[in-house]
Design an enzyme around this catalytic site. Structure first.
Site: not given
Length: 307
Positions: A12-15, A17
């Site tokens: 997962v990337s922060s975006i 997520q």
């Protein structure tokens, strides 16, 4: 019959997520439930956290999976969604082929795809292309939004011009007066004949301003005016109006002294003992010190003409 050994992969990337709600815990939970429903043995769940799916580079989790596959540690790789494994179709198919060569099949839970089945392989190619297309659209839209904000004089990059900040509540640039005063002091001392290398050392040790010699040159000669230019690919540069630190005449004087030192003097960079003293008898330019290492590993220094 021996139970299949499964390994899960989550990323997962922060975006992603925030946008998709597919946190690492959500992906892990779905993988565990899927493996239990198949009556397989879950060996491990490997993760890549905060890493883009654009490319396989710098993805330690994927590299670990490949090593595990080569060692025969598992039979099935279970992934929550295609986009978690890759967003580039070519890399996705190459990666799956590497797993299959080691006897590992790949399952995608959300798309219900089994790569050991020819129909699943066809569907995988189609859905992988869609995922890549979606990502390209998102990148394009993000770039367009950044350019639009930039034309409104709103900074769209994380790095701002030195000594300035941007107040997003008031939409105004703010000058750091402490930094500005130190840069004005350094500019005056440099034009009076002091060394930029020594000035950068004083700024760092006595005032806590972490500017190395080369960065100080860049800031004083290019970053102290009232304009900040940001370039976007295939677009005209955007020029921001920002608080000024030095007047143009002083910036130009700094540039002239830097140019003179590069050609004639170089006394502000005295790495070599005779720098600034040995000159060409024809043109008067100072010879530059040079260091080389010969085949035996011995280091020696000499001076050469700058041309």
């Amino acid at each position: 019959m021996q139970r299949k050994r499964a390994v899960g992969y989550v990323r997962v990337s922060s975006i992603a997520q925030v946008k998709d709600g597919e946190s690492l815990n959500t992906q892990r939970s779905d993988i565990k439930n899927f493996v239990e429903s198949k009556d397989w043995t879950l060996v491990d769940i490997v993760s890549d956290e905060g890493i883009s799916g654009k490319s396989m580079h710098n993805r330690a989790g994927v590299k670990r999976l490949l090593y595990m596959a080569k060692d025969g540690d598992f039979d099935v790789l279970v992934v929550h969604r295609i986009s978690r494994l890759a967003r580039n179709v070519r890399e996705l198919l190459n990666l799956i082929e590497e797993f299959e060569q080691e006897g590992v099949e790949v399952r995608f839970i959300k798309e219900q795809i089994d790569t050991s089945d020819k129909y699943g392989r066809t569907m995988l190619t189609m859905l992988g292309s869609v995922a890549q297309f979606e990502r390209e659209i998102i990148v394009e839209q993000t770039q367009e939004n950044r350019i639009a904000r930039g034309k409104q004089q709103i900074p769209t990059t994380g790095k701002l011009p030195f000594g300035r900040t941007y107040n997003r509540e008031t939409n105004e640039w703010v000058l750091d007066e402490n930094v500005a005063s130190l840069l004005r002091w350094a500019a005056d001392r440099y034009l009076e004949g002091e060394s930029l290398k020594e000035l950068s050392h004083v700024l760092k040790t006595q005032h806590g301003l972490a500017l190395c010699y080369h960065n100080l040159i860049t800031v004083l000669s290019k970053r102290c005016g009232d304009e900040w230019t940001v370039k976007f690919k295939d677009e005209d540069p955007i020029v921001y109006k920002i608080p000024r630190i030095l007047p143009d005449e002083k910036i130009n004087a700094i540039r002239e002294r830097l140019k003179h030192n590069r050609i004639h003097n170089r006394v502000d960079v005295r790495k070599y003992a005779l720098t600034g003293f040995i000159r060409c008898s024809t043109c008067g330019k100072a010879l530059a010190g040079t260091t080389q290492i010969n085949k035996t590993g011995k280091q020696f220094q000499y001076y050469r003409h700058p041309a």
